[in-house]
Motif scaffolding. Structure first.
Motif, PDB file in Angstrom:
ATOM      1  N   LEU A 343       0.825  -1.209   0.000  1.00 28.90           N
ATOM      2  CA  LEU A 343       0.000   0.000   0.000  1.00 28.90           C
ATOM      3  C   LEU A 343       0.862   1.263   0.000  1.00 28.90           C
ATOM      4  N   VAL A 344       1.900   1.257   0.836  1.00 26.72           N
ATOM      5  CA  VAL A 344       2.802   2.418   0.880  1.00 26.72           C
ATOM      6  C   VAL A 344       3.476   2.606  -0.471  1.00 26.72           C
ATOM      7  N   GLY A 345       3.957   1.509  -1.051  1.00 18.87           N
ATOM      8  CA  GLY A 345       4.652   1.595  -2.330  1.00 18.87           C
ATOM      9  C   GLY A 345       3.784   2.091  -3.466  1.00 18.87           C
ATOM     10  N   GLN A 346       2.461   1.850  -3.370  1.00 18.93           N
ATOM     11  CA  GLN A 346       1.539   2.288  -4.411  1.00 18.93           C
ATOM     12  C   GLN A 346       0.949   3.664  -4.144  1.00 18.93           C
ATOM     13  N   GLY A 347       1.417   4.321  -3.087  1.00 21.92           N
ATOM     14  CA  GLY A 347       0.893   5.644  -2.769  1.00 21.92           C
ATOM     15  C   GLY A 347      -0.453   5.626  -2.097  1.00 21.92           C
ATOM     16  N   GLY A 348      -0.815   4.478  -1.516  1.00 24.37           N
ATOM     17  CA  GLY A 348      -2.131   4.349  -0.895  1.00 24.37           C
ATOM     18  C   GLY A 348      -2.181   4.761   0.555  1.00 24.37           C
ATOM     19  N   VAL A 349      -1.078   5.273   1.101  1.00 24.38           N
ATOM     20  CA  VAL A 349      -1.039   5.741   2.485  1.00 24.38           C
ATOM     21  C   VAL A 349      -0.626   7.213   2.476  1.00 24.38           C
ATOM     22  N   LYS A 350      -1.460   8.057   3.108  1.00 28.88           N
ATOM     23  CA  LYS A 350      -1.211   9.495   3.093  1.00 28.88           C
ATOM     24  C   LYS A 350      -1.190  10.047   4.510  1.00 28.88           C
TER      25      LYS A 350
END
Length: 384
Positions: A343-350
């Motif tokens: 999720l972090v790698g795909q930009g899914g955590v902000k």
């Protein structure tokens, strides 16, 4: 009058077998015993599995008794229907926990006053070896291997355990134990339900009527399944139910309205039809106020990409820096640290609306911020 009642009871049914048997049962002039068995292999009943429950509710509304069988004992084998391999065995603790949650969820659809709840461990655990041998005599191996899943595995030389061969017989014996007049199930259960008729005849009982309902297709084109994660649990939080329903593609809306709502979709654009469907699903489980709040949440967070008005608070773990994957697993419901890294790698955590790429962040930089995971999970991080 019987014909009108039958049409109401068999709405959306795929099979009603044998022909004319339901009408004959209804003419008996007594409340029928309408059976539905559910194995507790997962901790929820989703809207797809609720479709046969809706048929049970229709029978209840017509004055009949719904016999809901919690398969605490058959779960120890696992239903082989549609499986290319043997199901994993759950622990006694998992089975008991799942069984307890099932009743609450089933009552979202059923009439509690007209529901008889039974656990098939009541009778299956008491069968002697001689009893099992007698039961096994009711059906031949050749007949069992006519099942599509068994036949395919046999041809492919894949393992089939003797316990799996016994499963349809155990489910059939449930019908003997409760003296079922009608048994409900999805189309994938047709073989098991028909086996129930054979076994009931062997035990000197009038065989049950078999009624099957369609399998609900989810947003990914697969049948709705807890194991696939494409499900909408009946007691999921309102915002989650609403958001998951909104993932249904436009082409599936007619099927969902027919099978889940049992009504025609409104004359409107696909988006409004989908919103109306989501409202209905949430309202059935949680009421109108919850459906209204869930729609407001969806509009604000998903359609307008804004932060929810009310945020839960998550206390940061001790230690500096904070390992983000561990935080996501521990407090945000992410299934594993590897999934968290993805999720972090795909930009899914902000953090405060900005995608982050680091896995370890200073504790002070996170305190007081809003952490977003995916589209709909938000929380305000606190240091204490």
């Amino acid at each position: 009058m019987i014909d009108d009642l039958v049409r109401s009871l068999t709405r959306n049914a795929v099979d009603v077998l044998p022909e004319g048997a339901l009408e004959a049962k209804l003419r008996l002039g007594r409340p029928l015993r309408v059976k539905l068995g559910i194995d507790v292999t997962s901790p929820d009943i989703h809207v797809g599995r609720a479709i046969p429950l809706q048929r049970m509710r229709a029978f209840q509304d017509a004055g009949h008794v719904g016999v809901l069988i919690i398969g605490d004992y058959t779960t120890r084998i696992g239903d082989p229907s549609g499986r290319s391999h043997e199901r994993p065995i759950l622990s006694d603790e998992e089975i008991d926990t799942n069984a307890n949650t099932y009743l609450e969820q089933a009552m979202v659809v059923l009439d509690r006053e007209r529901t008889e709840v039974r656990y098939n461990g009541e009778w299956l655990s008491k069968l002697s070896y001689a009893d099992v041998v007698r039961l096994a005599r009711t059906v031949t191996v050749a007949r069992l291997l006519e099942r599509d899943d068994f036949e395919q595995r046999f041809v492919a030389k894949l393992p089939i355990s003797v316990s799996e061969l016994l499963y349809p017989l155990m489910q059939a014996y449930d019908s003997v134990a409760v003296e079922a007049d009608v048994e409900l199930g999805g189309t994938d259960q047709l073989y098991n339900l028909l086996t129930g008729r054979e076994v009931m005849t062997h035990y000197g009982l009038e065989p049950q009527v078999v009624l099957t309902t369609p399998i609900l297709v989810s947003w990914d084109g697969e049948k709705m399944s807890s194991s696939l994660g494409n499900n909408i649990p009946l007691t999921a939080p309102p915002e989650e139910m609403f958001g998951r329903t909104m993932r249904i593609p436009d082409e599936l809306l007619p099927q969902w309205w027919t099978l889940v709502v049992e009504d025609e979709p409104p004359e409107a654009e696909p988006m409004e039809r989908k919103l109306a469907l989501a409202r209905w699903i949430v309202e059935r489980s949680h009421g109108k106020d919850a459906a209204r709040a869930a729609e407001e949440h969806f509009t604000r967070v998903v359609r307008r990409h804004q932060v929810p008005e009310e945020l839960p608070e998550v206390t940061l773990p001790e230690g500096d820096p904070v390992h983000l994957p561990a935080l996501l697993v521990g407090s945000f419901g992410v299934s594993s640290t590897s999934e968290a890294r993805r999720l972090v790698g795909q930009g899914g955590v902000k953090v405060d609306g900005v995608p982050i790429a680091e896995l370890d962040l200073p504790r002070a930089s996170l305190a007081g911020t809003v952490l977003q995971v995916g589209k709909r999970r938000f929380a305000r991080l606190t240091a204490a």
